[in-house]
Every structure is written in C-alpha cells, then in structure tokens.
Design a protein around this motif. Structure first.
Motif, mmCIF file in Angstrom:
data_model
loop_
_atom_site.group_PDB
_atom_site.id
_atom_site.type_symbol
_atom_site.label_atom_id
_atom_site.label_comp_id
_atom_site.label_asym_id
_atom_site.label_seq_id
_atom_site.Cartn_x
_atom_site.Cartn_y
_atom_site.Cartn_z
ATOM 1 N N GLU A 76 22.084 -12.050 -8.898
ATOM 2 C CA GLU A 76 23.302 -11.264 -9.127
ATOM 3 C C GLU A 76 23.735 -11.461 -10.572
ATOM 4 O O GLU A 76 23.593 -12.549 -11.104
ATOM 5 C CB GLU A 76 24.450 -11.758 -8.246
ATOM 6 C CG GLU A 76 24.230 -11.686 -6.767
ATOM 7 C CD GLU A 76 25.332 -12.412 -6.018
ATOM 8 O OE1 GLU A 76 26.353 -11.768 -5.707
ATOM 9 O OE2 GLU A 76 25.162 -13.614 -5.761
ATOM 10 N N THR A 77 24.267 -10.430 -11.172
ATOM 11 C CA THR A 77 24.914 -10.546 -12.480
ATOM 12 C C THR A 77 26.347 -10.103 -12.280
ATOM 13 O O THR A 77 26.596 -9.024 -11.736
ATOM 14 C CB THR A 77 24.210 -9.674 -13.530
ATOM 15 O OG1 THR A 77 22.854 -10.100 -13.635
ATOM 16 C CG2 THR A 77 24.883 -9.809 -14.886
ATOM 17 N N CYS A 78 27.278 -10.948 -12.692
ATOM 18 C CA CYS A 78 28.694 -10.648 -12.447
ATOM 19 C C CYS A 78 29.569 -11.519 -13.334
ATOM 20 O O CYS A 78 29.081 -12.262 -14.174
ATOM 21 C CB CYS A 78 29.033 -10.913 -10.984
ATOM 22 S SG CYS A 78 28.916 -12.663 -10.569
ATOM 23 N N ILE A 79 30.838 -11.463 -13.073
ATOM 24 C CA ILE A 79 31.812 -12.307 -13.756
ATOM 25 C C ILE A 79 32.093 -13.524 -12.875
ATOM 26 O O ILE A 79 32.359 -13.387 -11.685
ATOM 27 C CB ILE A 79 33.134 -11.544 -14.020
ATOM 28 C CG1 ILE A 79 32.880 -10.282 -14.854
ATOM 29 C CG2 ILE A 79 34.160 -12.449 -14.686
ATOM 30 C CD1 ILE A 79 32.310 -10.543 -16.230
ATOM 31 N N ALA A 80 32.018 -14.706 -13.487
ATOM 32 C CA ALA A 80 32.342 -15.946 -12.791
ATOM 33 C C ALA A 80 33.722 -16.423 -13.229
ATOM 34 O O ALA A 80 34.152 -16.169 -14.353
ATOM 35 C CB ALA A 80 31.313 -17.024 -13.118
#
Length: 95
Positions: A5-9
């Motif tokens: 997944e690529t996202c904002i943490a």
C-alpha cells in the motif's frame, strides 16, 4: 498474499492519552515499542513501513485498529515514526 500500500501515515502515543491504554488487540499500548495500528491487517502480523521522502524503513507489529481518517492507512507508534524520520504525517509504503 503479499500486499503493498502507498498512503499517508500518522503517528500516535505522545501527549494524546493513548500510552498505556488497551489496544484493540487487548494489549497495553506502548508508544516506545515498534508497533502500529492498521484497519485490516491481522493482529500480530509484521509489516515494513518505508518513508518515501527519505527511504528509511522500519518493521512494526500490528496490535491496534486505525487510523480512521480517509487517505491514511497506518498509525505508527512514536518510536516507529521517529525511526523513519517522520514528523506529523508522511507518505509511506506498507509491505
């Protein structure tokens, strides 16, 4: 299945009252441990979180549910966030 997944943490556990409280898995949250909250990954599973801005990564154990804000896929403990050089929010890959 190996899912990336690529996202904002985001991170939690410092000054927000979560340190020492029970997580969704039943254990006490320790902001100084390498743990994270994820909406769907199994409790006890491990993922590698990589900060796309600086290439630093950390391996964390999933022990809680969250985050519940659209666009974010993982909440890191304070220690894990520091390990990847994260301030408030960071774009990451979760593997």
């Amino acid at each position: 299945m190996h899912r990336v997944e690529t996202c904002i943490a985001s991170h939690y556990g410092v000054g927000d009252g979560y340190h020492g409280r029970r997580t969704a898995s039943g254990e006490r949250f320790n902001t100084y441990a390498m743990t994270a909250a994820h909406r769907t990954r199994r409790f006890g599973s491990h993922v590698t979180v990589k900060n796309t801005a600086n290439g630093r990564s950390v391996r964390v154990r999933i022990n809680d549910r969250g985050p519940f804000i659209k666009g974010r896929c993982i909440d890191l403990s304070h220690a894990a966030a520091r390990a990847i050089g994260m301030g408030g929010l960071a774009r990451v890959t979760v593997e």
